[in-house]
Write an enzyme that holds these catalytic residues in place. Structure first.
Site, PDB file in Angstrom:
ATOM      1  N   LYS A  83       0.817  -1.134  -0.015  1.00 14.49           N
ATOM      2  CA  LYS A  83      -0.081  -0.056   0.123  1.00 14.49           C
ATOM      3  C   LYS A  83       0.761   1.253   0.039  1.00 14.49           C
ATOM      4  O   LYS A  83       0.152   2.360   0.218  1.00 14.49           O
ATOM      5  CB  LYS A  83      -0.740  -0.165   1.186  1.00 14.49           C
ATOM      6  CG  LYS A  83      -0.116  -0.030   2.576  1.00 14.49           C
ATOM      7  CD  LYS A  83      -1.208   0.004   3.863  1.00 14.49           C
ATOM      8  CE  LYS A  83      -0.350   0.513   4.917  1.00 14.49           C
ATOM      9  NZ  LYS A  83      -1.090   0.763   6.207  1.00 14.49           N
ATOM     10  N   SER A 123      -8.757   2.163  -3.253  1.00 15.26           N
ATOM     11  CA  SER A 123      -8.055   3.283  -2.972  1.00 15.26           C
ATOM     12  C   SER A 123      -8.286   4.367  -3.588  1.00 15.26           C
ATOM     13  O   SER A 123      -8.599   4.639  -4.836  1.00 15.26           O
ATOM     14  CB  SER A 123      -6.093   3.048  -3.187  1.00 15.26           C
ATOM     15  OG  SER A 123      -5.774   4.401  -2.837  1.00 15.26           O
ATOM     16  N   TYR A 148       1.094   2.029  -7.268  1.00 18.65           N
ATOM     17  CA  TYR A 148       0.164   1.559  -6.246  1.00 18.65           C
ATOM     18  C   TYR A 148      -1.105   1.797  -6.908  1.00 18.65           C
ATOM     19  O   TYR A 148      -2.184   0.833  -6.725  1.00 18.65           O
ATOM     20  CB  TYR A 148       0.419   2.182  -5.038  1.00 18.65           C
ATOM     21  CG  TYR A 148      -0.718   2.025  -3.951  1.00 18.65           C
ATOM     22  CD1 TYR A 148      -1.030   0.891  -3.633  1.00 18.65           C
ATOM     23  CD2 TYR A 148      -1.461   3.314  -3.678  1.00 18.65           C
ATOM     24  CE1 TYR A 148      -2.095   0.335  -2.625  1.00 18.65           C
ATOM     25  CE2 TYR A 148      -2.665   3.146  -2.480  1.00 18.65           C
ATOM     26  CZ  TYR A 148      -2.656   1.667  -2.279  1.00 18.65           C
ATOM     27  OH  TYR A 148      -3.844   1.685  -1.397  1.00 18.65           O
ATOM     28  N   LYS A 152      -4.271  -1.166  -8.046  1.00 22.39           N
ATOM     29  CA  LYS A 152      -5.606  -1.129  -7.635  1.00 22.39           C
ATOM     30  C   LYS A 152      -6.560  -0.799  -8.540  1.00 22.39           C
ATOM     31  O   LYS A 152      -7.640  -1.575  -8.430  1.00 22.39           O
ATOM     32  CB  LYS A 152      -5.567   0.065  -6.475  1.00 22.39           C
ATOM     33  CG  LYS A 152      -5.026  -0.005  -4.950  1.00 22.39           C
ATOM     34  CD  LYS A 152      -5.480  -1.270  -4.404  1.00 22.39           C
ATOM     35  CE  LYS A 152      -4.956  -1.585  -2.859  1.00 22.39           C
ATOM     36  NZ  LYS A 152      -5.603  -2.669  -2.089  1.00 22.39           N
TER      37      LYS A 152
END
Length: 348
Positions: A83, A123, A148, A152
């Site tokens: 994350k 996210s 990241y 997602k």
């Protein structure tokens, strides 16, 4: 029984506690790459009973098949993943392998086991550098500024495609903004096993004298004080959002997307100032250049979650910081007087 992947991690552990407090049987699956088996024991201490636990990786199809064969799993909360924005820029392949391939493997195992209810920890980074503030679910995606966020969004595409091809799926995509805080008991909180990549855990370590200075990346953003603005949401509010989403999915099929945030943004310097006010601890600062992949501002329009789920964030920034500092003081004591600090938090 509900399977919580990554359930020994920061978000997953709080979700597991809330599910168990509601009366659900919970099975945690975690590879412990950024968490600890001790967290499962802490969950048991908070709730009064221990969740099931499987030490396995979400990318391990054989392990997943065994779980679905041996346990009466009805639904999955998928929190397993990496994350950190900065780390993803340095190690993009690791992020794609874990966050995308892991999600694909999990969904394959679920489908073969006949389990079609899934809540996914996504996210707000999927929106990229969005020009519109606050950010609603209707804002365009497709241009995340870091691996990241890209990972997602790719996982979201996988889930949308599978639901479009099979009407049995009920999928909730929860787009988190910036979770901080800790469980009210002080028994659960964020415990980075390496150098923290996010603001609050790093700030806590500086305040606790584990690190010399808080490094602030970027002081020249187009914001009132030059530092980045984010929407910080209490982890307990976030956990409640998962329960509301799970209830919604019991009655609805298809893919449903919700932002989980407060609707208000705070700059890095505003967070530091609030922390110093709450705790009485001075935090030394050092300004450094912007990090690749970071954006200037990001906060939520949480109206859809309020309307469809009846969910709104209940805790303000000071409560988030109080709970986070209590966690730090109780579990990683280094400076004194602890009694004064904790008493001031309780009275605040």
């Amino acid at each position: 029984m509900i399977l919580v992947t990554g359930g020994a991690g920061y978000i997953g552990a709080h979700v597991a506690v809330e599910l168990m407090n509601r009366g659900d049987a919970v099975l945690i699956l975690d590879n412990l790459c950024n968490s600890s088996r001790t967290t499962v024991q802490r969950i048991a201490k908070v709730v009064g009973r221990e969740p099931g636990f499987i030490h396995a990786d979400v990318r391990n199809r054989r392990a997943l098949d065994n779980v679905f064969k041996e346990y009466p799993i009805e639904a999955v909360v998928h929190c397993a993943g990496l994350k950190a924005v900065g780390e993803s820029v340095r190690e993009p392949l690791r992020y794609f392998e874990t966050n995308v391939s892991g999600s694909v493997t999990l969904c394959q195992a679920m489908a073969d086991a006949g389990v079609f209810k899934l809540v996914f920890s996504s996210s707000a980074t999927v929106y990229g550098d969005c020009a519109q503030m606050p950010i609603a679910e209707t804002c365009p995606t497709g241009q995340p500024t870091n691996p990241y966020g890209q990972s997602k969004l790719m996982a979201e595409h996988v889930m949308r495609s599978m639901a479009a091809s099979d009407g049995r799926w009920s999928v909730g995509l929860l787009r988190y903004f910036n979770p901080i805080g800790a469980h009210f008991s002080g028994q659960l909180g964020e415990t980075p096993t390496q150098t923290p990549n996010n603001l609050l855990p790093y700030l806590l370590q500086v305040a606790n004298r584990e690190r010399d200075v808080l490094r602030i990346f970027g002081s020249d953003y187009p914001t009132p004080d030059g530092t980045g603005i984010r929407d910080y949401v209490h982890v307990m509010d976030l956990a409640e959002g998962h329960l509301r989403a799970m209830e919604f999915l019991r009655e609805q099929t298809g893919v449903h997307i919700w932002n989980l945030g407060t609707g208000r943004g705070y700059s890095v310097l505003e967070v530091v100032s609030a922390f110093e006010r709450v705790t009485g601890v001075t935090v030394p600062l050092a300004f450094e250049p912007r990090r690749p992949g970071d954006i200037a501002r990001c906060w939520a329009d949480p109206g859809k979650a309020a309307g469809q789920l009846g969910w709104t964030a209940r805790h303000g920034l000071e409560r988030m910081l109080q709970d986070a500092w209590r966690w730090q003081c109780l579990n990683f004591p280094r400076i004194e007087p602890r009694e004064v600090v904790l008493r001031s938090i309780e009275q605040g």
